[in-house]
Design a protein around this motif. Structure first.
Motif, PDB file in Angstrom:
ATOM      1  N   GLU A 169       2.697  26.056 -12.920  1.00 26.81           N
ATOM      2  CA  GLU A 169       3.718  25.420 -13.768  1.00 26.81           C
ATOM      3  C   GLU A 169       4.546  24.419 -12.971  1.00 26.81           C
ATOM      4  OE1 GLU A 169       6.148  28.096 -16.014  1.00 26.81           O
ATOM      5  OE2 GLU A 169       4.439  29.314 -16.612  1.00 26.81           O
ATOM      6  N   ALA A 170       4.916  24.794 -11.746  1.00 23.22           N
ATOM      7  CA  ALA A 170       5.701  23.891 -10.898  1.00 23.22           C
ATOM      8  C   ALA A 170       4.890  22.648 -10.548  1.00 23.22           C
ATOM      9  CB  ALA A 170       6.158  24.605  -9.636  1.00 23.22           C
ATOM     10  N   GLN A 171       3.612  22.839 -10.294  1.00 25.49           N
ATOM     11  CA  GLN A 171       2.755  21.694  -9.973  1.00 25.49           C
ATOM     12  C   GLN A 171       2.610  20.775 -11.179  1.00 25.49           C
ATOM     13  OE1 GLN A 171      -0.942  23.267  -8.511  1.00 25.49           O
ATOM     14  NE2 GLN A 171      -0.073  23.922  -6.553  1.00 25.49           N
ATOM     15  N   LEU A 172       2.422  21.344 -12.362  1.00 26.69           N
ATOM     16  CA  LEU A 172       2.301  20.525 -13.572  1.00 26.69           C
ATOM     17  C   LEU A 172       3.606  19.778 -13.854  1.00 26.69           C
ATOM     18  CD1 LEU A 172       0.264  22.934 -15.878  1.00 26.69           C
ATOM     19  CD2 LEU A 172      -0.543  20.871 -14.720  1.00 26.69           C
ATOM     20  N   LYS A 173       4.735  20.442 -13.609  1.00 27.97           N
ATOM     21  CA  LYS A 173       6.033  19.794 -13.803  1.00 27.97           C
ATOM     22  C   LYS A 173       6.171  18.625 -12.835  1.00 27.97           C
ATOM     23  CE  LYS A 173      10.982  20.628 -13.685  1.00 27.97           C
ATOM     24  NZ  LYS A 173      12.061  21.548 -13.350  1.00 27.97           N
ATOM     25  N   ARG A 174       5.798  18.834 -11.584  1.00 29.52           N
ATOM     26  CA  ARG A 174       5.890  17.780 -10.576  1.00 29.52           C
ATOM     27  C   ARG A 174       4.957  16.619 -10.923  1.00 29.52           C
ATOM     28  NH1 ARG A 174       8.593  14.636  -7.459  1.00 29.52           N
ATOM     29  NH2 ARG A 174       7.581  14.101  -5.514  1.00 29.52           N
ATOM     30  N   ILE A 175       3.774  16.935 -11.411  1.00 27.54           N
ATOM     31  CA  ILE A 175       2.834  15.886 -11.829  1.00 27.54           C
ATOM     32  C   ILE A 175       3.425  15.062 -12.961  1.00 27.54           C
ATOM     33  CG2 ILE A 175       0.610  15.491 -12.977  1.00 27.54           C
ATOM     34  CD1 ILE A 175      -0.498  17.826 -11.282  1.00 27.54           C
ATOM     35  N   ALA A 176       4.050  15.741 -13.935  1.00 23.61           N
ATOM     36  CA  ALA A 176       4.675  15.033 -15.058  1.00 23.61           C
ATOM     37  C   ALA A 176       5.808  14.137 -14.563  1.00 23.61           C
ATOM     38  CB  ALA A 176       5.192  16.031 -16.080  1.00 23.61           C
ATOM     39  N   GLU A 177       6.611  14.633 -13.607  1.00 17.05           N
ATOM     40  CA  GLU A 177       7.691  13.821 -13.040  1.00 17.05           C
ATOM     41  C   GLU A 177       7.138  12.591 -12.341  1.00 17.05           C
ATOM     42  OE1 GLU A 177       9.720  16.467 -10.425  1.00 17.05           O
ATOM     43  OE2 GLU A 177      10.684  17.598 -12.046  1.00 17.05           O
ATOM     44  N   LEU A 178       6.087  12.788 -11.558  1.00 20.28           N
ATOM     45  CA  LEU A 178       5.493  11.663 -10.843  1.00 20.28           C
ATOM     46  C   LEU A 178       4.866  10.649 -11.792  1.00 20.28           C
ATOM     47  CD1 LEU A 178       3.865  13.526  -7.819  1.00 20.28           C
ATOM     48  CD2 LEU A 178       5.852  12.007  -7.759  1.00 20.28           C
ATOM     49  N   GLN A 179       4.262  11.138 -12.886  1.00 21.00           N
ATOM     50  CA  GLN A 179       3.682  10.222 -13.865  1.00 21.00           C
ATOM     51  C   GLN A 179       4.774   9.409 -14.562  1.00 21.00           C
ATOM     52  OE1 GLN A 179       1.311  12.930 -16.236  1.00 21.00           O
ATOM     53  NE2 GLN A 179      -0.566  12.381 -15.136  1.00 21.00           N
ATOM     54  N   ALA A 180       5.906  10.062 -14.881  1.00 27.17           N
ATOM     55  CA  ALA A 180       7.020   9.349 -15.504  1.00 27.17           C
ATOM     56  C   ALA A 180       7.581   8.300 -14.547  1.00 27.17           C
ATOM     57  CB  ALA A 180       8.108  10.337 -15.917  1.00 27.17           C
ATOM     58  N   GLU A 181       7.724   8.666 -13.276  1.00 22.75           N
ATOM     59  CA  GLU A 181       8.209   7.723 -12.276  1.00 22.75           C
ATOM     60  C   GLU A 181       7.233   6.561 -12.122  1.00 22.75           C
ATOM     61  OE1 GLU A 181       8.992   7.658  -7.461  1.00 22.75           O
ATOM     62  OE2 GLU A 181       9.132   9.566  -8.517  1.00 22.75           O
ATOM     63  N   ASN A 182       5.940   6.875 -12.130  1.00 22.38           N
ATOM     64  CA  ASN A 182       4.915   5.843 -12.029  1.00 22.38           C
ATOM     65  C   ASN A 182       4.988   4.894 -13.228  1.00 22.38           C
ATOM     66  OD1 ASN A 182       2.653   4.497 -11.005  1.00 22.38           O
ATOM     67  ND2 ASN A 182       1.265   5.752 -12.216  1.00 22.38           N
ATOM     68  N   GLU A 183       5.201   5.449 -14.392  1.00 25.85           N
ATOM     69  CA  GLU A 183       5.309   4.624 -15.602  1.00 25.85           C
ATOM     70  C   GLU A 183       6.508   3.684 -15.514  1.00 25.85           C
ATOM     71  OE1 GLU A 183       4.170   3.079 -19.188  1.00 25.85           O
ATOM     72  OE2 GLU A 183       3.083   4.589 -18.056  1.00 25.85           O
ATOM     73  N   ALA A 184       7.655   4.211 -15.052  1.00 27.14           N
ATOM     74  CA  ALA A 184       8.856   3.390 -14.921  1.00 27.14           C
ATOM     75  C   ALA A 184       8.642   2.269 -13.907  1.00 27.14           C
ATOM     76  CB  ALA A 184      10.044   4.257 -14.518  1.00 27.14           C
ATOM     77  N   VAL A 185       8.050   2.603 -12.782  1.00 30.48           N
ATOM     78  CA  VAL A 185       7.775   1.587 -11.759  1.00 30.48           C
ATOM     79  C   VAL A 185       6.772   0.570 -12.293  1.00 30.48           C
ATOM     80  CG1 VAL A 185       6.760   1.226  -9.480  1.00 30.48           C
ATOM     81  CG2 VAL A 185       8.393   3.067  -9.829  1.00 30.48           C
ATOM     82  N   GLY A 186       5.783   1.034 -13.037  1.00 31.03           N
ATOM     83  CA  GLY A 186       4.803   0.129 -13.623  1.00 31.03           C
ATOM     84  C   GLY A 186       5.435  -0.858 -14.587  1.00 31.03           C
ATOM     85  N   LEU A 187       6.373  -0.375 -15.417  1.00 33.57           N
ATOM     86  CA  LEU A 187       7.073  -1.274 -16.347  1.00 33.57           C
ATOM     87  C   LEU A 187       7.907  -2.300 -15.587  1.00 33.57           C
ATOM     88  CD1 LEU A 187       8.191   1.250 -19.124  1.00 33.57           C
ATOM     89  CD2 LEU A 187       6.412  -0.497 -19.280  1.00 33.57           C
ATOM     90  N   GLU A 188       8.594  -1.857 -14.539  1.00 31.17           N
ATOM     91  CA  GLU A 188       9.390  -2.776 -13.727  1.00 31.17           C
ATOM     92  C   GLU A 188       8.494  -3.839 -13.085  1.00 31.17           C
ATOM     93  OE1 GLU A 188      12.479  -4.672 -11.967  1.00 31.17           O
ATOM     94  OE2 GLU A 188      12.601  -3.095 -13.477  1.00 31.17           O
ATOM     95  N   LEU A 189       7.362  -3.421 -12.574  1.00 32.93           N
ATOM     96  CA  LEU A 189       6.426  -4.385 -11.980  1.00 32.93           C
ATOM     97  C   LEU A 189       5.903  -5.360 -13.028  1.00 32.93           C
ATOM     98  CD1 LEU A 189       4.373  -2.160  -9.511  1.00 32.93           C
ATOM     99  CD2 LEU A 189       5.960  -3.988  -8.930  1.00 32.93           C
TER     100      LEU A 189
END
Length: 135
Positions: free
Chosen positions: A83-103
């Motif tokens: 569960e902790a790993q899945l939560k961390r993956i979701a956080e990283l994907q959200a961060e990746n999405e935000a950075v992708g939009l900024e780029l």
């Protein structure tokens, strides 16, 4: 260096140690009689024989030491549940999405700026051509 890179480096070091150990043992092994039908292999006892007897001990000690270091690195890995790993993956994907939009925004801005520069360059080139006197 992160823990995964250290693990990869340690695995490579262990593989190199094993390769060198096996190669040295194969190279320095004394001849052995394979069958009673073959003559006894010639052996020349020398000072190297003592060194050959110590090499496997030294090399196996180095291999064991490398394995212990690897075990210590594995023990240092952070433990977390699925569960902790899945939560961390979701956080990283959200961060990746935000950075992708900024780029993407920066890319669009850069493309607009490039179009403006190209238009200004074309205008400057046209003005230079218009100022030039015909021959």
């Amino acid at each position: 260096m992160d823990i995964i890179s250290q693990l990869q480096e340690q695995v490579n070091a262990m593989a190199l140690l094993a390769l060198n150990t096996f190669g040295t043992l194969q190279r320095d092994a004394p001849p052995v009689r394979l069958s009673p039908n073959y003559p006894e292999p010639a052996t020349n006892p020398s000072e190297e024989t003592l060194d050959i007897a110590e090499q496997p001990k030294t090399m196996s000690a180095a291999l064991v030491q490398a394995a212990k270091k690897f075990d210590a690195l594995v023990a240092a890995l952070p433990l977390s549940g699925e569960e902790a790993q899945l939560k961390r993956i979701a956080e990283l994907q959200a961060e990746n999405e935000a950075v992708g939009l900024e780029l993407q925004k920066q890319l669009e801005s850069a493309e607009q700026e490039l179009k403006q520069v190209q238009e200004l360059f074309n205008q400057a080139a046209d003005n230079c051509l218009n100022l030039k006197k015909p021959d």
